[in-house]
Design a protein around this motif. Structure first.
Motif, PDB file in Angstrom:
ATOM      1  N   THR A  33       0.830  -1.212   0.000  1.00 39.41           N
ATOM      2  CA  THR A  33       0.000   0.000   0.000  1.00 39.41           C
ATOM      3  C   THR A  33       0.865   1.263   0.000  1.00 39.41           C
ATOM      4  OG1 THR A  33      -1.532  -1.269   1.327  1.00 39.41           O
ATOM      5  CG2 THR A  33      -1.965   1.083   1.144  1.00 39.41           C
ATOM      6  N   THR A  34       0.429   2.246  -0.767  1.00 36.08           N
ATOM      7  CA  THR A  34       1.208   3.479  -0.878  1.00 36.08           C
ATOM      8  C   THR A  34       0.620   4.603  -0.017  1.00 36.08           C
ATOM      9  OG1 THR A  34      -0.099   4.257  -2.731  1.00 36.08           O
ATOM     10  CG2 THR A  34       1.889   2.981  -3.263  1.00 36.08           C
ATOM     11  N   VAL A  35       1.428   5.640   0.160  1.00 29.23           N
ATOM     12  CA  VAL A  35       1.005   6.847   0.877  1.00 29.23           C
ATOM     13  C   VAL A  35      -0.214   7.464   0.181  1.00 29.23           C
ATOM     14  CG1 VAL A  35       1.729   9.225   1.379  1.00 29.23           C
ATOM     15  CG2 VAL A  35       3.307   7.318   1.789  1.00 29.23           C
ATOM     16  N   ALA A  36      -0.212   7.471  -1.161  1.00 27.63           N
ATOM     17  CA  ALA A  36      -1.331   8.061  -1.922  1.00 27.63           C
ATOM     18  C   ALA A  36      -2.639   7.383  -1.548  1.00 27.63           C
ATOM     19  CB  ALA A  36      -1.067   7.920  -3.420  1.00 27.63           C
ATOM     20  N   LYS A  37      -2.596   6.066  -1.380  1.00 28.99           N
ATOM     21  CA  LYS A  37      -3.799   5.298  -1.041  1.00 28.99           C
ATOM     22  C   LYS A  37      -4.318   5.722   0.344  1.00 28.99           C
ATOM     23  CE  LYS A  37      -6.458   1.845  -2.189  1.00 28.99           C
ATOM     24  NZ  LYS A  37      -7.460   2.251  -3.154  1.00 28.99           N
ATOM     25  N   LEU A  38      -3.397   5.878   1.274  1.00 35.93           N
ATOM     26  CA  LEU A  38      -3.796   6.301   2.624  1.00 35.93           C
ATOM     27  C   LEU A  38      -4.400   7.710   2.585  1.00 35.93           C
ATOM     28  CD1 LEU A  38      -1.737   5.798   5.857  1.00 35.93           C
ATOM     29  CD2 LEU A  38      -2.998   7.865   5.454  1.00 35.93           C
ATOM     30  N   LEU A  39      -3.780   8.599   1.801  1.00 36.06           N
ATOM     31  CA  LEU A  39      -4.266   9.985   1.733  1.00 36.06           C
ATOM     32  C   LEU A  39      -5.660  10.062   1.112  1.00 36.06           C
ATOM     33  CD1 LEU A  39      -1.153  12.150   0.731  1.00 36.06           C
ATOM     34  CD2 LEU A  39      -2.264  11.979   2.964  1.00 36.06           C
ATOM     35  N   GLU A  40      -5.981   9.106   0.221  1.00 40.25           N
ATOM     36  CA  GLU A  40      -7.326   9.077  -0.399  1.00 40.25           C
ATOM     37  C   GLU A  40      -8.404   9.037   0.683  1.00 40.25           C
ATOM     38  OE1 GLU A  40      -8.044   5.778  -3.075  1.00 40.25           O
ATOM     39  OE2 GLU A  40      -6.375   6.453  -4.340  1.00 40.25           O
ATOM     40  N   GLY A  41      -8.156   8.227   1.721  1.00 39.55           N
ATOM     41  CA  GLY A  41      -9.138   8.081   2.794  1.00 39.55           C
ATOM     42  C   GLY A  41      -9.026   9.190   3.826  1.00 39.55           C
ATOM     43  N   LYS A  42      -7.813   9.623   4.091  1.00 33.60           N
ATOM     44  CA  LYS A  42      -7.587  10.598   5.167  1.00 33.60           C
ATOM     45  C   LYS A  42      -7.832  12.033   4.708  1.00 33.60           C
ATOM     46  CE  LYS A  42      -3.938  12.679   7.811  1.00 33.60           C
ATOM     47  NZ  LYS A  42      -3.231  12.560   9.029  1.00 33.60           N
ATOM     48  N   GLY A  43      -7.577  12.288   3.452  1.00 30.50           N
ATOM     49  CA  GLY A  43      -7.667  13.661   2.960  1.00 30.50           C
ATOM     50  C   GLY A  43      -6.307  14.317   3.028  1.00 30.50           C
ATOM     51  N   ASP A  44      -6.199  15.475   2.358  1.00 29.08           N
ATOM     52  CA  ASP A  44      -4.875  16.087   2.257  1.00 29.08           C
ATOM     53  C   ASP A  44      -4.761  17.382   3.072  1.00 29.08           C
ATOM     54  OD1 ASP A  44      -6.567  17.535   0.768  1.00 29.08           O
ATOM     55  OD2 ASP A  44      -5.519  17.297  -1.147  1.00 29.08           O
ATOM     56  N   ALA A  45      -5.592  17.494   4.123  1.00 29.02           N
ATOM     57  CA  ALA A  45      -5.520  18.698   4.961  1.00 29.02           C
ATOM     58  C   ALA A  45      -4.134  18.808   5.591  1.00 29.02           C
ATOM     59  CB  ALA A  45      -6.582  18.630   6.053  1.00 29.02           C
ATOM     60  N   ILE A  46      -3.569  20.001   5.501  1.00 25.62           N
ATOM     61  CA  ILE A  46      -2.263  20.235   6.123  1.00 25.62           C
ATOM     62  C   ILE A  46      -2.404  21.451   7.025  1.00 25.62           C
ATOM     63  CG2 ILE A  46       0.179  20.756   5.729  1.00 25.62           C
ATOM     64  CD1 ILE A  46      -0.596  19.853   2.716  1.00 25.62           C
ATOM     65  N   TYR A  47      -2.114  21.272   8.288  1.00 24.77           N
ATOM     66  CA  TYR A  47      -2.178  22.392   9.221  1.00 24.77           C
ATOM     67  C   TYR A  47      -0.765  22.926   9.390  1.00 24.77           C
ATOM     68  CZ  TYR A  47      -6.729  20.365   9.878  1.00 24.77           C
ATOM     69  OH  TYR A  47      -7.979  19.873   9.639  1.00 24.77           O
ATOM     70  N   SER A  48      -0.648  24.247   9.211  1.00 23.18           N
ATOM     71  CA  SER A  48       0.704  24.800   9.207  1.00 23.18           C
ATOM     72  C   SER A  48       0.779  26.133   9.953  1.00 23.18           C
ATOM     73  CB  SER A  48       1.182  24.987   7.763  1.00 23.18           C
ATOM     74  OG  SER A  48       0.317  25.883   7.098  1.00 23.18           O
ATOM     75  N   VAL A  49       1.992  26.491  10.309  1.00 25.83           N
ATOM     76  CA  VAL A  49       2.289  27.803  10.895  1.00 25.83           C
ATOM     77  C   VAL A  49       3.461  28.384  10.118  1.00 25.83           C
ATOM     78  CG1 VAL A  49       1.486  27.607  13.298  1.00 25.83           C
ATOM     79  CG2 VAL A  49       3.663  26.551  12.637  1.00 25.83           C
ATOM     80  N   ARG A  50       3.675  29.681  10.320  1.00 27.15           N
ATOM     81  CA  ARG A  50       4.823  30.368   9.716  1.00 27.15           C
ATOM     82  C   ARG A  50       5.975  30.370  10.727  1.00 27.15           C
ATOM     83  NH1 ARG A  50       2.418  30.114   5.697  1.00 27.15           N
ATOM     84  NH2 ARG A  50       1.196  31.693   4.620  1.00 27.15           N
ATOM     85  N   PRO A  51       7.210  30.458  10.264  1.00 28.62           N
ATOM     86  CA  PRO A  51       8.346  30.489  11.203  1.00 28.62           C
ATOM     87  C   PRO A  51       8.259  31.635  12.202  1.00 28.62           C
ATOM     88  CG  PRO A  51       9.101  30.219   8.933  1.00 28.62           C
ATOM     89  CD  PRO A  51       7.634  30.485   8.855  1.00 28.62           C
ATOM     90  N   SER A  52       7.634  32.741  11.779  1.00 28.84           N
ATOM     91  CA  SER A  52       7.577  33.922  12.664  1.00 28.84           C
ATOM     92  C   SER A  52       6.380  33.899  13.619  1.00 28.84           C
ATOM     93  CB  SER A  52       7.513  35.199  11.822  1.00 28.84           C
ATOM     94  OG  SER A  52       6.380  35.128  10.979  1.00 28.84           O
ATOM     95  N   ASP A  53       5.494  32.907  13.485  1.00 29.57           N
ATOM     96  CA  ASP A  53       4.366  32.804  14.423  1.00 29.57           C
ATOM     97  C   ASP A  53       4.891  32.473  15.820  1.00 29.57           C
ATOM     98  OD1 ASP A  53       2.503  33.341  12.505  1.00 29.57           O
ATOM     99  OD2 ASP A  53       1.929  31.241  12.163  1.00 29.57           O
ATOM    100  N   THR A  54       4.074  32.779  16.824  1.00 35.25           N
ATOM    101  CA  THR A  54       4.501  32.467  18.196  1.00 35.25           C
ATOM    102  C   THR A  54       4.086  31.035  18.559  1.00 35.25           C
ATOM    103  OG1 THR A  54       2.439  33.244  19.155  1.00 35.25           O
ATOM    104  CG2 THR A  54       4.232  34.866  18.953  1.00 35.25           C
ATOM    105  N   ILE A  55       4.727  30.531  19.579  1.00 35.32           N
ATOM    106  CA  ILE A  55       4.373  29.195  20.083  1.00 35.32           C
ATOM    107  C   ILE A  55       2.948  29.226  20.633  1.00 35.32           C
ATOM    108  CG2 ILE A  55       4.958  27.421  21.808  1.00 35.32           C
ATOM    109  CD1 ILE A  55       6.867  27.618  19.368  1.00 35.32           C
TER     110      ILE A  55
END
Ligand code: AMP
Length: 174
Positions: A33-55
Motif C-alpha cells: 500500500t502506498t502513501v497516496a492510497k492512505l491519503l485518499e481516505g484521510k484527505g490532504d488537509a495540512i495544518y501549518s504555521v509560519r516560522p515567525s508565528d509564536t508558540i
C-alpha cells in the motif's frame, strides 16, 4: 530400512522455501500500500504555521485541530520545518514560563524527513521508527500535499488485516 537414495536431513539444510505468506515483509505490507492510497481516505488537509508565528499561536492550533505536529511553511507554502508537541514540551522544561511568546523558528526541526505519495507505507513506518518521530510530511514536486502520522499507518494496516481475515473466513466457510 530406508531406500538407498534416501538422504537424511542434515543440520543447516533448507527444507522448503518460505511461502509468500510466511515472510515478514509480506505479513507487514500485504498489497504494498502506498502513501497516496492512505491519503485518499484521510484527505490532504495540512495544518501549518509560519516560522515567525509564536508558540502561543501554534499551541492553539494544535489544540483546536487535535493534532501533534504542524508543518512550518513560508508564504509560498514551501516546507521550512516541522514543529511537534515534543519540541514545545522540551522548550517548556528549558525555559519555564517563557515559552509561549517565542517564535516557531526557534523550536522547529529544520531537517525534515519527507515522503512522496508513491512511497510504500512499510518504508514510511521504518523511516519513522528509525528516526524516532511520528509525523511525515508528504511532498510532491516540491509541493506539500499531506501529512501522515504513525497512527494513520498503523490504523490503515489494522483495517487491511481485518479485511484480509474476513476474506479468509469467507473462503473457509464458502
Ligand atoms: P514527533 O514524534 O513526530 O512528535 O516528533 C519528535 C521530534 O522529531 C520533534 O523534535 C520533531 O520536530 C521531529 N520530527 C517530527 N517529524 C519529523 C520529520 N518528518 N522529520 C524530521 N524530524 C521530525
Amino acid at each position: 530400512m530406508a531406500p538407498s537414495s534416501y538422504q537424511a536431513p542434515m543440520r543447516g539444510d533448507k527444507t522448503k522455501p518460505d511461502t509468500q505468506s510466511q515472510t515478514t515483509s509480506s505479513n507487514l505490507a500485504q498489497g504494498q500500500t502506498t502513501v497516496a492510497k492512505l491519503l485518499e481516505g484521510k484527505g490532504d488537509a495540512i495544518y501549518s504555521v509560519r516560522p515567525s508565528d509564536t508558540i502561543h499561536e501554534a499551541v492553539n492550533q494544535l489544540k483546536e485541530k487535535r493534532i501533534g505536529a504542524l508543518a512550518v511553511t513560508d508564504e509560498a507554502g514551501t516546507l521550512m520545518g516541522i514543529l511537534s508537541e515534543r519540541d514545545i514540551v522540551r522548550r517548556m522544561a528549558d525555559t519555564p514560563g517563557q515559552t509561549l511568546p517565542q517564535q516557531v523558528d526557534a523550536l522547529m526541526t529544520r531537517e525534515v524527513v519527507t515522503c512522496t505519495p508513491d512511497d510504500y507505507l512499510i518504508d514510511i513506518l521504518k523511516r519513522m521508527t528509525e528516526g524516532r518521530f511520528r509525523h511525515i510530511p508528504v511532498v510532491q514536486n516540491d509541493r506539500l500535499c499531506g501529512m501522515i502520522t504513525v497512527g494513520d499507518v498503523v490504523n490503515y494496516r489494522l483495517r487491511e488485516l481485518e479485511y484480509e481475515a474476513l476474506q479468509m473466513k469467507q473462503m473457509i466457510v464458502g
